[in-house]
Design a protein around this motif. Structure first.
Motif, short mmCIF file in Angstrom:
data_model
loop_
_atom_site.label_atom_id
_atom_site.label_comp_id
_atom_site.label_asym_id
_atom_site.label_seq_id
_atom_site.Cartn_x
_atom_site.Cartn_y
_atom_site.Cartn_z
N THR A 37 -1.89 -43.10 22.64
CA THR A 37 -3.46 -43.41 21.83
C THR A 37 -3.02 -43.32 20.55
O THR A 37 -3.68 -44.01 19.53
CB THR A 37 -4.29 -42.39 22.43
OG1 THR A 37 -4.61 -42.17 23.85
CG2 THR A 37 -5.56 -42.48 21.69
N TYR A 38 -2.12 -42.28 20.06
CA TYR A 38 -1.96 -42.25 18.37
C TYR A 38 -1.29 -43.38 18.01
O TYR A 38 -1.49 -44.17 17.04
CB TYR A 38 -1.01 -41.06 18.37
CG TYR A 38 -0.14 -41.05 17.00
CD1 TYR A 38 -1.04 -40.47 15.96
CD2 TYR A 38 1.16 -41.26 16.85
CE1 TYR A 38 -0.47 -40.20 14.77
CE2 TYR A 38 1.67 -41.16 15.62
CZ TYR A 38 0.87 -40.67 14.50
OH TYR A 38 1.50 -40.59 13.21
N MET A 39 -0.37 -44.15 18.71
CA MET A 39 0.38 -45.36 18.53
C MET A 39 -0.78 -46.62 18.45
O MET A 39 -0.77 -47.09 17.52
CB MET A 39 1.38 -45.93 19.49
CG MET A 39 2.46 -46.65 18.99
SD MET A 39 2.01 -48.35 19.29
CE MET A 39 1.70 -48.64 20.99
N LYS A 40 -1.65 -46.69 19.46
CA LYS A 40 -2.62 -47.44 19.54
C LYS A 40 -3.69 -47.63 18.13
O LYS A 40 -4.15 -48.64 17.46
CB LYS A 40 -3.24 -47.97 20.68
CG LYS A 40 -2.59 -48.35 21.88
CD LYS A 40 -3.16 -48.28 23.06
CE LYS A 40 -2.33 -48.51 24.25
NZ LYS A 40 -2.95 -47.95 25.56
N GLU A 41 -4.11 -46.21 17.87
CA GLU A 41 -5.29 -46.13 17.00
C GLU A 41 -4.67 -45.77 15.60
O GLU A 41 -5.43 -46.15 14.81
CB GLU A 41 -6.17 -44.82 17.47
CG GLU A 41 -6.75 -45.18 19.01
CD GLU A 41 -7.51 -43.86 19.24
OE1 GLU A 41 -7.45 -42.99 18.59
OE2 GLU A 41 -8.15 -44.09 20.11
N ARG A 42 -3.45 -45.41 15.48
CA ARG A 42 -2.91 -44.79 14.05
C ARG A 42 -1.75 -45.52 13.75
O ARG A 42 -1.32 -45.28 12.62
CB ARG A 42 -2.87 -43.26 14.08
CG ARG A 42 -4.48 -42.68 14.30
CD ARG A 42 -4.32 -41.16 14.27
NE ARG A 42 -3.95 -40.67 12.94
CZ ARG A 42 -4.08 -39.26 12.46
NH1 ARG A 42 -4.07 -38.51 13.63
NH2 ARG A 42 -3.87 -39.13 11.29
N GLY A 43 -1.16 -46.30 14.61
CA GLY A 43 0.06 -47.12 14.28
C GLY A 43 1.48 -46.24 13.97
O GLY A 43 2.12 -46.85 13.44
N GLY A 44 1.39 -45.06 14.73
CA GLY A 44 2.46 -44.43 14.59
C GLY A 44 3.38 -44.14 15.94
O GLY A 44 2.45 -43.91 16.95
N SER A 45 4.71 -43.73 15.82
CA SER A 45 5.21 -43.42 17.17
C SER A 45 6.49 -42.72 16.95
O SER A 45 6.77 -42.37 15.53
CB SER A 45 5.63 -44.58 17.99
OG SER A 45 5.93 -44.20 19.35
#
Length: 169
Positions: free
Chosen positions: A58-66
């Motif tokens: 969800t973090y990757m999808k919503e905030r663009g980080g991984s």
């Protein structure tokens, strides 16, 4: 498991992932768990911790980080076989604005002995540029709280080991 905000009751103990079962296709011709699948289980455990930290899918999808793994050192200490229940414990040892240093132990879930360990350095990545970038401040706070809690327990044996031939005596 869903991605959540920081747990207000972070305990001074390593993160304990869900108990996993060895899958039949993971057994090699030696009759034990193939070395590649230790990493699969370590990775599944890290994914569970990342969800707790709020840095999962969800973090990757919503905030663009991984996160990407930059370095990994696995020690194979005792064989695991088909039917053995296993559990991974994860210590978040250290962190800075862009990196996470973790140590994991894979244990036989009912007998308690250690089968393998994995020490890793993960990098925070801005997925738009695909470059290393600082964690957002709210995530850094969450990570800091876990590092502090994990620092309150004894560090497991094996951290910082390197690969080398035994010295001649």
């Amino acid at each position: 498991m869903t991605e959540t905000a920081a747990d207000s009751s972070i305990k001074p103990e390593p993160f304990h992932a869900s108990i996993m079962q060895i899958e039949p296709q993971w057994i090699d011709y030696n009759g034990h768990l193939n070395m590649a699948y230790y990493n699969v289980m370590f990775d599944r455990a890290i994914d569970q911790l990342w969800l707790k930290l709020g840095i999962g899918p969800t973090y990757m999808k919503e905030r663009g980080g991984s996160t990407f793994t930059a370095e990994c050192h696995v020690r194979y200490l005792r064989e695991i076989h088909l039917g053995d229940p296993v559990q991974v414990s994860v210590w978040l040892l250290e962190a800075d604005e862009k990196r996470l240093h973790t140590f994991q132990e894979l244990r036989h879930a009912s007998e308690g002995w250690i089968s393998a360990t994995s020490e890793n350095m993960s990098l925070h990545i801005d997925m738009n540029s695909r470059k290393v970038a600082p964690f957002p401040s709210d995530i850094r706070e969450r990570i800091g709280a876990v590092v502090k809690a994990h620092g309150a327990v004894p560090r497991p044996e094996g951290i910082g080991r390197n690969i080398a031939m035994p010295s001649k005596r």
